[in-house]
Scaffold this active site. Sequence first.
Site, PDB file in Angstrom:
ATOM      1  N   CYS A  93       5.820  -4.875 -14.964  1.00  0.00           N
ATOM      2  CA  CYS A  93       4.449  -5.257 -14.628  1.00  0.00           C
ATOM      3  C   CYS A  93       3.678  -5.648 -15.890  1.00  0.00           C
ATOM      4  CB  CYS A  93       3.768  -4.141 -13.837  1.00  0.00           C
ATOM      5  SG  CYS A  93       2.238  -4.670 -13.025  1.00  0.00           S
ATOM      6  N   HIS A 127       7.418  -4.222  -9.388  1.00  0.00           N
ATOM      7  CA  HIS A 127       7.740  -2.828  -9.714  1.00  0.00           C
ATOM      8  C   HIS A 127       9.078  -2.444  -9.084  1.00  0.00           C
ATOM      9  CE1 HIS A 127       3.804  -1.482 -11.383  1.00  0.00           C
ATOM     10  NE2 HIS A 127       3.342  -2.475 -10.643  1.00  0.00           N
ATOM     11  N   GLU A 157      10.553   0.340  -9.278  1.00  0.00           N
ATOM     12  CA  GLU A 157      10.472   1.725  -8.797  1.00  0.00           C
ATOM     13  C   GLU A 157       9.789   1.829  -7.439  1.00  0.00           C
ATOM     14  OE1 GLU A 157       6.743   0.946 -11.132  1.00  0.00           O
ATOM     15  OE2 GLU A 157       8.880   0.498 -11.368  1.00  0.00           O
TER      16      GLU A 157
END
Length: 217
Positions: A82, A197, A199
């Site tokens: 990001c 992202h 994650e």
Amino acid sequence: MTTIAIVDYGVGNLRSVAQALRAAAPEADVRVVDAPEGIRSADRVVLPGQGAMPDCMSALGASGLQEAVIEAAASKPMFGVCVGEQMLFESSSEARPGTDKTPCLGLMPGEVIRFELDGMTQPDGSRYKVPQMGWNRVKQSRPHPLWDGIPDESWFYFVHSYFVRAQDPAHIAGETEYGVVFTSAVARDNIFATQFHPEKSAAMGLQLYRNFVHWNP
């Protein structure tokens, strides 16, 4: 055992990044580090980031970690996430009042610009909103080891108002459409970075992190 340093300069949700990396590669030693020695002793480095670019760059400089990050980028596998991706470039148009831009790390040529989508409508008739928040597809611009096991145009999770404009087209590893076609992943030598992202991107995000852990550029 591979040691992965997640750079903690006081900005970003590091816990979710660490949890995702541990889930993707339980054999790795994942550490959140806030000292230069932690970066220098690691085998691989993850540079996360969220929020405003001026705050992120200021925090990185104040933390004393900036030089260690630059050193690591010269030789170690590095993953930017990001704002961590955006920080790798030369400058960002996200700047403090009274200034035109924020200087960044300058590890890749190019700049960071804001979505300009005023008045534009999506195919369903709704207006584009900034920031982009939610799932979107990533078109793989070229083969790369970190794309292994990830189908082209897979879905990943985005939260951002700015994106990178790479000066060298060879550095573009993925693109996404949101009103405009923008760069959503970049790669150069031992560096890979994403606007989205991993994650927060379920199985495909974990696969991307898994590939990073086993990548030998």
